[in-house]
Motif scaffolding. Sequence first.
Motif, PDB file in Angstrom:
ATOM      1  N   TYR A   9       0.848  -1.203   0.000  1.00 17.75           N
ATOM      2  CA  TYR A   9       0.000   0.000   0.000  1.00 17.75           C
ATOM      3  C   TYR A   9       0.879   1.247   0.000  1.00 17.75           C
ATOM      4  CZ  TYR A   9      -3.400   3.449   1.776  1.00 17.75           C
ATOM      5  OH  TYR A   9      -4.177   4.565   1.949  1.00 17.75           O
ATOM      6  N   ASP A  10       0.631   2.137  -0.977  1.00 11.13           N
ATOM      7  CA  ASP A  10       1.303   3.437  -1.016  1.00 11.13           C
ATOM      8  C   ASP A  10       0.235   4.512  -0.820  1.00 11.13           C
ATOM      9  OD1 ASP A  10       2.519   5.829  -1.569  1.00 11.13           O
ATOM     10  OD2 ASP A  10       3.434   5.205  -3.458  1.00 11.13           O
ATOM     11  N   PRO A  11       0.213   5.140   0.379  1.00 13.44           N
ATOM     12  CA  PRO A  11      -0.853   6.111   0.661  1.00 13.44           C
ATOM     13  C   PRO A  11      -0.607   7.498   0.081  1.00 13.44           C
ATOM     14  CG  PRO A  11       0.556   5.845   2.580  1.00 13.44           C
ATOM     15  CD  PRO A  11       1.098   4.906   1.533  1.00 13.44           C
TER      16      PRO A  11
ATOM     17  N   CYS B  11       0.598   7.914  -3.379  1.00 11.46           N
ATOM     18  CA  CYS B  11       1.145   7.218  -4.546  1.00 11.46           C
ATOM     19  C   CYS B  11       1.474   8.133  -5.718  1.00 11.46           C
ATOM     20  CB  CYS B  11       0.200   6.110  -4.998  1.00 11.46           C
ATOM     21  SG  CYS B  11      -1.340   6.733  -5.683  1.00 11.46           S
ATOM     22  N   GLY B  12       0.973   9.378  -5.715  1.00  8.18           N
ATOM     23  CA  GLY B  12       1.272  10.294  -6.813  1.00  8.18           C
ATOM     24  C   GLY B  12       0.992   9.651  -8.154  1.00  8.18           C
ATOM     25  N   SER B  13       1.988   9.700  -9.046  1.00  4.71           N
ATOM     26  CA  SER B  13       1.769   9.146 -10.389  1.00  4.71           C
ATOM     27  C   SER B  13       1.910   7.619 -10.415  1.00  4.71           C
ATOM     28  CB  SER B  13       2.750   9.781 -11.372  1.00  4.71           C
ATOM     29  OG  SER B  13       4.067   9.516 -10.938  1.00  4.71           O
TER      30      SER B  13
ATOM     31  N   ALA C  49      -3.762  11.047   3.546  1.00  9.01           N
ATOM     32  CA  ALA C  49      -3.006   9.968   4.199  1.00  9.01           C
ATOM     33  C   ALA C  49      -3.213   9.966   5.715  1.00  9.01           C
ATOM     34  CB  ALA C  49      -1.520  10.110   3.881  1.00  9.01           C
ATOM     35  N   ARG C  50      -3.621  11.106   6.276  1.00 12.24           N
ATOM     36  CA  ARG C  50      -3.820  11.145   7.727  1.00 12.24           C
ATOM     37  C   ARG C  50      -5.020  10.304   8.158  1.00 12.24           C
ATOM     38  NH1 ARG C  50      -2.797  17.543   7.852  1.00 12.24           N
ATOM     39  NH2 ARG C  50      -3.751  17.265   5.810  1.00 12.24           N
ATOM     40  N   SER C  51      -5.940  10.084   7.250  1.00 13.40           N
ATOM     41  CA  SER C  51      -7.088   9.253   7.635  1.00 13.40           C
ATOM     42  C   SER C  51      -7.023   7.880   6.967  1.00 13.40           C
ATOM     43  CB  SER C  51      -8.400   9.972   7.307  1.00 13.40           C
ATOM     44  OG  SER C  51      -8.314  10.528   6.016  1.00 13.40           O
TER      45      SER C  51
ATOM     46  N   GLU D 200       4.664  20.134  -1.583  1.00 12.44           N
ATOM     47  CA  GLU D 200       4.248  20.286  -0.199  1.00 12.44           C
ATOM     48  C   GLU D 200       3.017  19.463   0.132  1.00 12.44           C
ATOM     49  OE1 GLU D 200       4.342  24.414   0.935  1.00 12.44           O
ATOM     50  OE2 GLU D 200       5.973  24.716  -0.470  1.00 12.44           O
ATOM     51  N   VAL D 201       2.856  19.309   1.452  1.00 13.17           N
ATOM     52  CA  VAL D 201       1.726  18.547   1.967  1.00 13.17           C
ATOM     53  C   VAL D 201       0.431  19.274   1.637  1.00 13.17           C
ATOM     54  CG1 VAL D 201       0.607  17.924   4.133  1.00 13.17           C
ATOM     55  CG2 VAL D 201       3.066  17.568   3.839  1.00 13.17           C
ATOM     56  N   ARG D 202      -0.584  18.511   1.362  1.00 15.14           N
ATOM     57  CA  ARG D 202      -1.897  19.107   1.104  1.00 15.14           C
ATOM     58  C   ARG D 202      -2.901  18.558   2.096  1.00 15.14           C
ATOM     59  NH1 ARG D 202      -2.119  18.271  -5.338  1.00 15.14           N
ATOM     60  NH2 ARG D 202      -0.001  18.899  -5.720  1.00 15.14           N
TER      61      ARG D 202
HETATM   62  C1  LIG Z   1       6.684  13.170  -3.469  1.00 17.15           C
HETATM   63  S1  LIG Z   1       5.124  12.908  -4.117  1.00 17.15           S
HETATM   64  C2  LIG Z   1       5.018  11.167  -4.336  1.00 17.15           C
HETATM   65  C3  LIG Z   1       5.452  10.827  -5.691  1.00 17.15           C
HETATM   66  C4  LIG Z   1       5.144   9.405  -6.071  1.00 17.15           C
HETATM   67  N1  LIG Z   1       5.916   8.437  -5.319  1.00 17.15           N
HETATM   68  C5  LIG Z   1       5.395   9.252  -7.585  1.00 17.15           C
HETATM   69  O1  LIG Z   1       6.282   8.521  -7.942  1.00 17.15           O
HETATM   70  O2  LIG Z   1       4.744   9.923  -8.366  1.00 17.15           O
HETATM   71  C6  LIG Z   1       4.086  13.155  -2.737  1.00 17.15           C
HETATM   72  C7  LIG Z   1       2.628  12.871  -3.007  1.00 17.15           C
HETATM   73  O3  LIG Z   1       1.942  13.112  -1.784  1.00 17.15           O
HETATM   74  C8  LIG Z   1       0.646  13.594  -2.119  1.00 17.15           C
HETATM   75  N2  LIG Z   1       0.112  14.250  -0.910  1.00 17.15           N
HETATM   76  C9  LIG Z   1       0.369  15.481  -0.408  1.00 17.15           C
HETATM   77  N3  LIG Z   1      -0.314  15.682   0.734  1.00 17.15           N
HETATM   78  C10 LIG Z   1      -1.027  14.540   0.960  1.00 17.15           C
HETATM   79  C11 LIG Z   1      -1.937  14.130   1.965  1.00 17.15           C
HETATM   80  N4  LIG Z   1      -2.259  14.926   2.966  1.00 17.15           N
HETATM   81  N5  LIG Z   1      -2.468  12.882   1.873  1.00 17.15           N
HETATM   82  C12 LIG Z   1      -2.162  12.052   0.834  1.00 17.15           C
HETATM   83  N6  LIG Z   1      -1.323  12.405  -0.165  1.00 17.15           N
HETATM   84  C13 LIG Z   1      -0.762  13.628  -0.100  1.00 17.15           C
HETATM   85  C14 LIG Z   1       0.869  14.513  -3.284  1.00 17.15           C
HETATM   86  O4  LIG Z   1      -0.325  14.689  -4.029  1.00 17.15           O
HETATM   87  C15 LIG Z   1       1.960  13.766  -4.057  1.00 17.15           C
HETATM   88  O5  LIG Z   1       1.402  12.959  -5.056  1.00 17.15           O
END
Ligand SMILES: C[S@@+](CC[C@H](N)C(=O)[O-])C[C@H]1O[C@@H](n2cnc3c(N)ncnc32)[C@H](O)[C@@H]1O
Length: 441
Positions: A204-206, A208-210, A300-302, A324-326
């Motif tokens: 599981y990647d919480p 996961c971005g792209s 990801a916090r929930s 940055e974190v969202r």
């Molecule tokens: C560094 S990137 C991860 C990139 C990913 N490993 C990839 O290869 O594309 C960080 C990811 O965290 C997500 N992110 C930011 N804040 C988040 C949050 N509160 N909960 C979940 N995902 C979050 C962003 O949308 C972004 O896709």
Amino acid sequence: MTQFDFFAPCPRGLEGPLATELRELASGVGAAAKIVPGAETPGGVHFRGGWAAAFAVNLHSRIASRVLLKIATGPYKDERDVFALALAQAWEEWFSARQTLRVDVTAVKSPLKSLEFTTLRIKDAICDRLREKTGSRPDIDTAHPEVRVFAFVTATHCTLYLDTSGEPLFKRGWRLDKGAAPLRENLAAGILRLSGWAPGQTLYDPMCGSGTFIAEATQIALGVPPGSDRRFAFEKLRGYDVSTWQQMKVDAMDLRRKAKSSRAHLGIYGSDISGDMLQKARANFERAGLPMPTLKQQDARSMTPPVNVPGVLIANPPYGERIEVRGRNARGEIVERGQGGGRDDAGGRGFSRAQPSAEESVDPEFFHALGDALKQRFVDWRAFVLTSDRGLPGLMRLRESQKTPLYNGALECRLFRFDMQAGSLKPNKPRPAVDDSGAEA
Ligand SMILES: C[S@@+](CC[C@H](N)C(=O)[O-])C[C@H]1O[C@@H](n2cnc3c(N)ncnc32)[C@H](O)[C@@H]1O
């Protein structure tokens, strides 16, 4: 059969996993290619073999960045010696003067004053040699060269290599839609290996971005060779063994076709707060010809475990300097701050945006909440977090059981491992976070 010496560079920190991968290749899927793994050295692993060994490593290695064929090595005192070494090599046997060329030089503890000048001298030597032997000089193309020569210069020796890969091997050929800060595929594959995850275990990647981790894991689970969807520089070199390569390629395409139609339940899950990122992940899976993974839009916090059986959680959270974190900040405001100053890519969900203050850019609250989510809901999971922030375990209020230095490009990172054992916090009963049908909640 002619034997060559090869060097496979990799992201720093992954030399051990690459050496293991080459040994596995040598006795497994690449056995017919007769790869002879050699020594590990900072930045890569040596190996020996014929053309087939180079094809197999290009096609099957998930961790190597390139496969370089050693042309010559020799001692040097200054640029004149490096020039003479390059001039003495029979480049005309490997490529023609009609092909475009690029030269790169990497130096460690070298007394040479200017690497740019050294690069120029090696390029001049190769061009002079080809003009002398063939009557014409190759053009230089730094953007899309057909032939690349790499020189590694130490304090005393210069080694010349011919690249057999072309585009670096982390470019698997299917990624169009990048996230704001995608991981390189070979770093993701190396981290999967370091995590001990194996097909069949839940992943599981919480954040996961792209979708880099989950795409690599899906390919591993389905046995898809990472290079099955791209071309290689050796295909433009003289004298490579075309028929062996054609057969290897046909076999790789077959594996890819089988993977596309697979109905296997892989237990690989991803989520991200950004709907836009999930769209990119889906587009990447589509282009890679991989079965669609189970994805969910979620903060990801929930997060909660996607299934009731403990597994492996892997993430590279937003880095301060990259993305940055969202989500909601400590005051409950929604903060939507991607690279590029707050692009609204949340999939049109109508998030209102709060202007970030300086303190929020560190966002300890996010990591506290992430640590709490792990402690409360991921008991018996192994969690791996890649970050450039060495203080991350403190922020998450967790103690790491292992930390491994790794480089994401030039960025020095740590891969922290957390073994989530039942602690003082009573774990919540896990409930499915991601519906197994693949539907988003
Ligand atoms: C560094 S990137 C991860 C990139 C990913 N490993 C990839 O290869 O594309 C960080 C990811 O965290 C997500 N992110 C930011 N804040 C988040 C949050 N509160 N909960 C979940 N995902 C979050 C962003 O949308 C972004 O896709």
